[in-house]
Structure formats: structure tokens, C-alpha cells
Write an enzyme that holds these catalytic residues in place. Structure first.
Site, PDB file in Angstrom:
ATOM      1  N   HIS A 142       0.947  -1.526  -0.080  1.00 33.59           N
ATOM      2  CA  HIS A 142      -0.070  -0.094   0.337  1.00 33.59           C
ATOM      3  C   HIS A 142       0.896   1.128  -0.077  1.00 33.59           C
ATOM      4  CE1 HIS A 142      -2.749   3.051   0.962  1.00 33.59           C
ATOM      5  NE2 HIS A 142      -2.203   3.272   2.200  1.00 33.59           N
ATOM      6  N   ASP A 166       6.995  19.813 -27.868  1.00 31.83           N
ATOM      7  CA  ASP A 166       7.111  18.628 -27.272  1.00 31.83           C
ATOM      8  C   ASP A 166       8.282  18.879 -26.218  1.00 31.83           C
ATOM      9  OD1 ASP A 166       7.517  16.000 -26.429  1.00 31.83           O
ATOM     10  OD2 ASP A 166       6.436  15.509 -28.524  1.00 31.83           O
ATOM     11  N   TRP A 182       7.232  -0.112   3.602  1.00 34.13           N
ATOM     12  CA  TRP A 182       7.575   0.634   2.200  1.00 34.13           C
ATOM     13  C   TRP A 182       9.104   1.333   2.534  1.00 34.13           C
ATOM     14  CZ3 TRP A 182       8.779   5.755   1.274  1.00 34.13           C
ATOM     15  CH2 TRP A 182       8.495   6.780   2.533  1.00 34.13           C
ATOM     16  N   SER A 196      13.945   5.319 -14.108  1.00 32.89           N
ATOM     17  CA  SER A 196      12.821   6.147 -14.958  1.00 32.89           C
ATOM     18  C   SER A 196      12.888   7.814 -14.393  1.00 32.89           C
ATOM     19  CB  SER A 196      11.419   5.655 -14.811  1.00 32.89           C
ATOM     20  OG  SER A 196      10.392   6.423 -15.071  1.00 32.89           O
ATOM     21  N   SER A 197      12.905   7.988 -12.996  1.00 32.14           N
ATOM     22  CA  SER A 197      12.561   9.450 -12.682  1.00 32.14           C
ATOM     23  C   SER A 197      13.645  10.036 -13.092  1.00 32.14           C
ATOM     24  CB  SER A 197      12.554   9.420 -11.196  1.00 32.14           C
ATOM     25  OG  SER A 197      11.235   8.769 -10.672  1.00 32.14           O
ATOM     26  N   HIS A 208      12.963  12.218   2.980  1.00 31.38           N
ATOM     27  CA  HIS A 208      12.546  13.360   3.042  1.00 31.38           C
ATOM     28  C   HIS A 208      12.401  14.609   2.089  1.00 31.38           C
ATOM     29  CE1 HIS A 208      10.039  15.550   6.146  1.00 31.38           C
ATOM     30  NE2 HIS A 208      10.525  16.688   5.495  1.00 31.38           N
ATOM     31  N   GLU A 226      11.822  13.165  -0.478  1.00 34.81           N
ATOM     32  CA  GLU A 226      10.511  12.846  -1.484  1.00 34.81           C
ATOM     33  C   GLU A 226       9.318  13.203  -1.201  1.00 34.81           C
ATOM     34  OE1 GLU A 226       8.386   9.658  -3.604  1.00 34.81           O
ATOM     35  OE2 GLU A 226      10.341  10.686  -3.801  1.00 34.81           O
ATOM     36  N   TYR A 265       8.529  16.140  -0.421  1.00 34.00           N
ATOM     37  CA  TYR A 265       8.425  17.504  -1.004  1.00 34.00           C
ATOM     38  C   TYR A 265       8.409  17.304  -2.713  1.00 34.00           C
ATOM     39  CZ  TYR A 265       9.392  19.326   3.316  1.00 34.00           C
ATOM     40  OH  TYR A 265       9.149  19.574   4.699  1.00 34.00           O
ATOM     41  N   SER A 305      -1.604  26.725  -7.156  1.00 33.82           N
ATOM     42  CA  SER A 305      -1.347  27.968  -7.441  1.00 33.82           C
ATOM     43  C   SER A 305      -1.804  28.564  -8.982  1.00 33.82           C
ATOM     44  CB  SER A 305       0.334  28.104  -7.491  1.00 33.82           C
ATOM     45  OG  SER A 305       0.836  27.978  -6.256  1.00 33.82           O
ATOM     46  N   HIS A 327      14.707  13.977  11.469  1.00 34.58           N
ATOM     47  CA  HIS A 327      13.697  14.082  12.497  1.00 34.58           C
ATOM     48  C   HIS A 327      12.877  12.878  12.292  1.00 34.58           C
ATOM     49  CE1 HIS A 327      11.283  16.183   8.987  1.00 34.58           C
ATOM     50  NE2 HIS A 327      10.823  15.170   8.867  1.00 34.58           N
ATOM     51  N   HIS A 328      13.008  11.891  11.679  1.00 36.63           N
ATOM     52  CA  HIS A 328      12.523  10.549  11.317  1.00 36.63           C
ATOM     53  C   HIS A 328      13.075   9.628  12.368  1.00 36.63           C
ATOM     54  CE1 HIS A 328       9.923  11.132   7.793  1.00 36.63           C
ATOM     55  NE2 HIS A 328      11.030  12.227   7.296  1.00 36.63           N
ATOM     56  N   THR A 381       6.578  27.149   3.736  1.00 37.49           N
ATOM     57  CA  THR A 381       5.234  26.631   3.848  1.00 37.49           C
ATOM     58  C   THR A 381       4.088  27.614   4.064  1.00 37.49           C
ATOM     59  OG1 THR A 381       6.343  24.238   3.723  1.00 37.49           O
ATOM     60  CG2 THR A 381       3.975  24.513   4.093  1.00 37.49           C
ATOM     61  N   LYS A 438       3.476  30.537   1.563  1.00 39.12           N
ATOM     62  CA  LYS A 438       2.880  29.847   0.499  1.00 39.12           C
ATOM     63  C   LYS A 438       1.347  30.044   0.845  1.00 39.12           C
ATOM     64  CE  LYS A 438       5.536  26.696  -2.253  1.00 39.12           C
ATOM     65  NZ  LYS A 438       5.217  27.236  -3.683  1.00 39.12           N
ATOM     66  N   ARG A 485       1.739   1.712  15.210  1.00 34.68           N
ATOM     67  CA  ARG A 485       1.332   1.517  13.694  1.00 34.68           C
ATOM     68  C   ARG A 485       1.656   0.141  13.139  1.00 34.68           C
ATOM     69  NH1 ARG A 485       5.776   5.443  10.922  1.00 34.68           N
ATOM     70  NH2 ARG A 485       4.681   5.143   8.994  1.00 34.68           N
TER      71      ARG A 485
END
Length: 669
Positions: free
Chosen positions: A93, A122, A165, A195-196, A279, A281, A283, A294, A328-329, A354, A357, A476
Site C-alpha cells: 500500500h 514537445d 515501504w 525512470s525518474s 524526506h 521525497e 517535497y 497556484s 527528524h524521522h 510553507t 505559500k 502503527r
């Protein structure tokens, strides 16, 4: 003027001389429709639709996995799922929603919108763009193929991966997860990273190098800016997870000890490498949705975006600071007071851009003529839900509070408010907003609003109770729980909310399917938009623009609507200049990107099958899988080599004064 257009040669607009290919194993396909047309396309719009279609499929699969998880937890002491199956579900998941749903949905919009918003025909490298799509499909197959062993016992993958994950060591060692599916998970993530990176390089070159005349960097739409920042984040963050995955692969298959404690390895090394990627990731997932919002808020507020330079700068600042908050994780891993204090302060600091914004979005709404259309409702839902997720994120930045909340359901509530309440709400707003542009049909307002309220209410009913479950001690990744723990009512409420959320998502996409066939025909500009994609027909033609536009203002299309005579003269001059150079050059379709990706699939799948070939000298394993692995990689290399020999090829489109488009092939010097 002709010189100004010439810099857009090949895909940007002006004619590029067509050279004959040195060697072609396959004839270039010319069919633009049908299965062959889709498999060989290099059109950024079709590639975007393929990304979006696959991503929505996996989004629904990930949602089904979540519903099975919530069904298991709906009552105490439930045995709806076995513990191992539950582990597989929460692993897949998370993996599916992050890597196979939200990221490719963002990639879909990058493909669909970036060339249109920068005024190009293109992306910079169309065939590389096709390659990135099919490589992503290969990665998705490798990640999910383990499920097949539940339905076909002869396929011994050991079920789906069951390591979370996040893949924390030592769960990824052969001692705890000897299944082949874990090796496929490692290879699948590596392939997705390839790919990315390929796609990100393509988008960076497109945005920087292929902007229309007059489109300065500070006139770029905010979405394109956020796509640029995200592309740099991917290129800089992915090497960390790539290194970590290679180390896992070596530990599992070649006897190394990067994470094996018994051999002197350090499992915490995985956490550092993973979160150095993980982290940023966050963002990577959230900056594009900030771009969608926006674009949507000014359209439905009937006023320009408030504080455009500050919003752009805040997005860049978020990307920069995002690399300095990974630990912080890891507040509960014993980093020490100095490191904990430093990362706590950095985490608090990243909330500032943040918050800037959010205040700018509120400033855009303030005093505007607000129209509560469906995209606007989802965009406003994004702001509210993302703020709630941000508030609990600030709570996590305080290490003493985080010590209580770590690995509890409070954390699950936090990141779902950020990634569903934030990223997913904005993505649903974007799908609804740009659906008329790419499919030429409107979505009924009543059914769109009904789906919004079902999703909004269902989401909050699902995840808000999890804050209290977490504070009440529910960990969890809990398979089941006893009835005397005090978690009964919260889980029942959350599971019922999950079914309501699922109903809302089903309604949303069912209405989209109906609208595709039966929706009211949309005009070119149904929302009175402000960016250049709304200036062309719906759906966009294969060449995007009859003439590469000249940009005169930040809100380019709003400017054109108020200066029609001037713009019409410019377009006529541009079309005349392009015709004098042979017309609009368009790139040919190609078989080689998908063939190269197929070779990668065969190669990586069989490499994953070769358990400890060096250490165990398993002749049977080597004889069955090593030749196939080598064959697959040879197909990949050969296809890339032949691709390099194809030459530019292509065909030419000619725009008549009455707007009629004709096609021709051959050299036009």
C-alpha cells in the site's frame, strides 16, 4: 523573427533538417492511433495520458489494499487477514501509493503541461520521454509480480514484499525475508529511480532551453517552476536510495555486511541513507500539488496570483531546506542532544516557506470574485487539510513530543493529512481542472461536487480519529488488537470512514469515465484560464501551437485575450516564417524505447532470480537464469544503440491561412 524561431528546432517549433537513419532494424511506425500508435508514441500528451492511466490504476489498487487493511482492523481480534498477508498489504500500500500513484500522476501532469506552458511543441528529448514511461512500467511490474504467487502457487515469489515501504534493515536481510519478492522490490525501486532521473533531466532541459520568446524565468507559471524544483530534487535525492538498495542487494546475494549486525554492519546506516532520500521525497510529492493549486486559485478568484516571486522563492527554499531535516524521522534512535536539536530547528524552519505559500494563497482569495467550481473546492480542501497535516508536523519537530508519537497511529494521521489531504486533494483538483483541455469534455458540476463531499467527509472520518488512537498508544503496523485496549471505537469509526472515502473516489473516477464519453463539449477555454495551454484547441493538436507564441506578460493568455489584434498579427508572421523554413517539424514514433524497456524487464527479473550465484555456485540457477539475464541486458543495449542510429527523421506539418493542417514527409532544406 526566423532566427528567434530557429532555436526551437526539432521539437520546439522551427524546421530541423531530416536526416536519413544510418540503420533501422524496424520500420518507423506511422500509425498515430490504435495500439501501435500508443506503444510507439513520442507525443508528450499521449505519454502523459499513459502515465496518468497507469497511475490511476495503481491508485485504485493501493486504495483497495488500504480498504483490506481497514477491514482487518474494524473490530478487535479479527482474523479477516493472516498476519503475513497483512504485512504484505501495508508494505505494498505504501510503496504503491508513493511510487506508483502520486509520483507518476505528477509525472503525467509534467508531460501534459510543461511543453504547453512554456510554448514548446514537445519535450526536449521525445524518445527519451517514451523510454522513461516504459521503464516506469517495468519497475511497477517488478514491484507487484509477487502478488501472483497467491493466485498461482507454482510461481514461487513468496508473496508480495513484507518489509514495509521503508524497508528498514534488518527486515530486508535473508534471515528475516528470504522471499524472492524482496529482491524484486529492490530491483523494482532501482528501475523506478532510473525512470525518474531520465524524465527529470528531460524536463529540466525543456524548461530551461525551450521557453517561448519573452517567457523569462520570472514569467513561468508556478506549476512549471515547481516541476523544475522537483526535477532537481529527484536528481539529487535518488542517488542516496540507489546506494542503499545496492547495499541491500549485496547483503542479500553476495555475503556483504553493510546492515548485518552479526558481521559488523549497522542497520541505522539504512535509516540515514533512506531518509536522506525519503524526506526530500515528501517535497517531491507535495511541490507539484502546490503548483496545481497556484494555477487553480487565481483562475477561480478572477485575479492574479498574490506574491508570485515569494511563492516561487518559497518553493525553491522548501526544496533546499528539505535536504537538511531527514533525521527528524530518527529522533528516537539515540542521535544525541546536539544532532536532535539541530534537526528539530531545521524542521521548524522548513515550516516558514510553507506558511508563506499558504498566506499567499489566502491573499489570492482575499477580495477575489470566488467561483466555487469543483476544482476550486478540491484546491480549498487541499489548503485546509495540508494545514492540519502541517500543524501535526510541527508537533513532531519537538523531540520530546515526537518520542511519544513515534511509530504510533498519530504519525499515520499526520502523513495521510499531508499526502492525501494535501497531495491527493490537489491532484484531484488538477485532474478536474485540466480534464476539459485534454479530453474536450466537461465534468458535471453536481456529480463533481458530490464526489468532493464524499471524499472530504470520508477522509476526515478515516484519519482524524487516528490522532487519538496514536495518543492512546496504538502502534502503527498493528495486525490486530485486544478488545480491552480502548481502541475499538476509534478503529470502527476510521474503517467506516475509509469505506465512505472509497465510495467518494469511485464516484469521482466513474463520473470522469462517463464525462469522457457523454460530457458536455468543452470550448478551448472553459474556465477563462490565464496560462498558454488555454489558448489552443481542446484537445490540443499534435503540434500544440500553430505558431510558437511570444509571451508579453506573466499571465500570458489573459494578456492575449485583451490584445487580440496585436497577437493575431504576430501569429500570422510566425506561421509565415515557419512555412518559409519547411513547416513545423515533428519527431517520428519509435519502437526502440519500449524494446529497450522490455530488455530491462527480462534482464532485471532474471538477475533477481539468481540467488547467491557467486557464493553458492548454484549451477542450475546459473544455467536457467544467467543466460536470460544477459539476453535481456543485450536487448536493452542493442535497442539503445539502434535508437542512437535512427537520426532525427520526422515529418512536417503545414498550416494554411484558413487553419487547415497538412502533413508531408521528406527533406525540406
Amino acid at each position: 523573427m526566423a532566427e528567434a524561431l530557429a532555436k526551437h528546432a526539432y521539437t520546439g517549433g522551427a524546421h530541423a533538417p531530416a536526416k536519413k537513419a544510418t540503420f533501422e532494424l524496424f520500420a518507423r511506425p506511422t500509425a498515430k492511433t490504435g495500439l501501435i500508435g500508443w506503444l510507439t508514441t513520442v507525443d508528450h500528451k499521449k505519454i502523459g495520458m499513459l502515465y496518468g492511466g497507469f497511475a490511476i490504476l495503481f491508485f485504485l489498487i493501493g486504495g483497495l489494499e488500504a480498504l483490506l487493511i481497514r477491514t482487518q482492523l474494524i473490530v478487535p481480534n479479527n482474523h479477516f487477514l493472516e498476519a503475513q498477508t497483512y504485512n504484505e498489504l501495508f508494505t505494498m500500500h505504501g510503496t504503491t501509493m508513493i511510487f506508483l500513484a502520486v509520483m507518476p500522476l505528477n509525472a503525467a501532469f509534467f508531460n501534459l503541461l510543461i511543453p504547453l506552458q512554456v510554448g514548446a511543441r514537445d519535450v526536449a528529448f521525445p524518445r527519451l520521454n517514451s523510454f522513461s514511461l516504459w521503464v516506469w512500467v517495468v519497475g511497477a511490474i517488478l514491484l507487484n509480480v509477487g502478488w501472483l504467487s497467491h493466485f498461482v502457487p507454482a510461481w514461487k515469489f513468496g508473496g508480495a514484499p513484507s518489509i514495509g515501504w521503508f524497508g528498514y534493515a534488518p527486515l530486508t536481510s535473508k534471515t528475516f525475508t528470504p522471499q524472492l519478492s524482496t529482491d524484486l522490490w529492490v530491483f523494482g525501486l532501482q528501475v523506478l529511480g532510473l525512470s525518474s532521473i531520465v524524465a527529470s533531466l528531460n524536463f529540466i532541459v525543456t524548461i530551461i532551453n525551450m521557453r517561448a520568446p519573452g517567457l523569462t524565468m520570472m514569467r513561468l507559471p508556478v506549476f512549471t517552476w515547481m516541476a523544475l524544483v522537483t526535477s532537481f530534487l529527484l536528481i539529487l535525492a535518488l542517488p542516496a536510495i540507489a546506494i542503499a538498495l545496492v547495499e541491500v542487494m549485496f547483503d542479500r546475494n553476495f555475503g556483504t555486511n553493510f546492515f548485518e549486525v552479526s558481521g559488523g554492519g549497522q542497520p541505522i546506516l539504512w535509516q540515514h541513507l533512506f531518509w536522506v532520500f525519503g524526506h526530500p521525497e515528501v517535497y517531491i510529492l507535495i511541490l507539484p500539488p502546490m503548483g496545481y493549486v497556484s494555477e487553480i486559485l487565481p483562475t477561480f478568484s478572477r485575479k492574479p496570483l498574490f506574491g508570485y516571486p515569494i511563492i516561487v522563492f518559497s518553493g525553491v527554499a522548501i526544496g533546499f531546506i528539505g535536504f537538511g531535516v531527514w533525521s527528524h524521522h530518527m529522533f528516537t534512535t539515540g542521535l544525541g542532544n546536539v544532532a536532535t536539536a539541530a534537526f528539530a530547528l531545521a524542521t521548524m524552519a522548513i515550516a516558514v516557506p510553507t506558511g508563506v505559500k499558504i498566506f499567499n494563497w489566502i491573499g489570492t482569495l482575499w477580495g477575489g470574485q470566488i467561483q466555487t467550481r469543483v476544482p476550486m473546492m478540491f484546491a480549498l480542501g487541499f489548503i485546509w487539510m495540508f494545514m492540519l497535516g502541517g500543524f501535526s508536523g510541527i508537533m513532531h519537530s519537538a523531540a520530546p513530543a515526537d518520542a511519544q508519537q513515534q511509530d504510533s497511529y498519530f504519525v499515520i494521521a499526520h502523513f495521510h493529512y499531508v499526502l492525501i489531504g494535501g497531495a491527493t486533494f490537489a491532484l484531484l483538483a488538477a485532474i478536474h481542472y485540466w480534464f476539459p483541455k485534454f479530453f474536450g469534455r466537461m465534468v458535471p458540476e453536481f456529480w463533481g461536487k458530490l464526489s468532493f463531499w464524499l471524499i472530504f467527509v470520508g477522509f476526515n472520518c478515516t484519519f482524524f480519529p487516528m490522532h487519538f488512537l496514536g495518543l492512546n498508544g496504538m502502534p502503527r503496523r498493528t495486525w490486530t488488537y485486544d478488545s480491552n485496549m480502548g481502541w475499538n471505537e476509534g478503529n470502527l469509526f476510521a474503517s467506516c470512514g475509509a469505506y465512505l472515502l472509497g465510495l467518494g473516489i469511485f464516484t469521482y473516477f466513474a463520473v470522469l469515465v462517463w464525462s469522457f464519453f457523454k460530457g458536455k463539449v468543452a470550448g478551448n477555454d472553459p474556465w477563462d484560464g490565464r496560462t498558454m495551454e488555454w489558448s489552443i484547441p481542446s484537445p490540443p493538436p499534435e503540434h500544440n501551437f500553430a505558431a510558437i507564441p511570444t509571451v508579453h506578460a506573466r499571465d500570458a493568455w489573459w494578456y492575449e485575450k485583451h490584445h487580440q489584434e496585436e497577437i493575431a498579427k504576430e501569429k500570422a508572421e510566425h506561421i509565415k516564417a515557419e512555412e518559409s523554413h519547411g513547416g513545423i517539424h515533428m519527431p517520428d514514433q519509435s519502437w526502440y524505447p519500449i524494446i529497450a524497456a522490455f530488455g530491462l524487464l527480462i534482464g532485471t527479473y532474471n538477475m533477481a532470480q539468481m540467488h547467491h550465484p557467486v557464493m553458492m555456485f548454484d549451477r542450475e540457477m546459473l544455467s536457467s537464469h544467467l543466460p536470460l539475464a544477459i539476453t535481456g541486458l543485450c536487448i536493452l543495449v542493442t535497442a539503445c544503440y539502434l535508437w542512437s542510429l535512427e537520426g532525427p527523421g520526422g515529418y512536417h506539418l503545414h498550416i494554411a491561412p484558413d487553419g487547415k493542417v497538412t502533413e508531408s514527409r521528406g527533406d525540406h532544406h
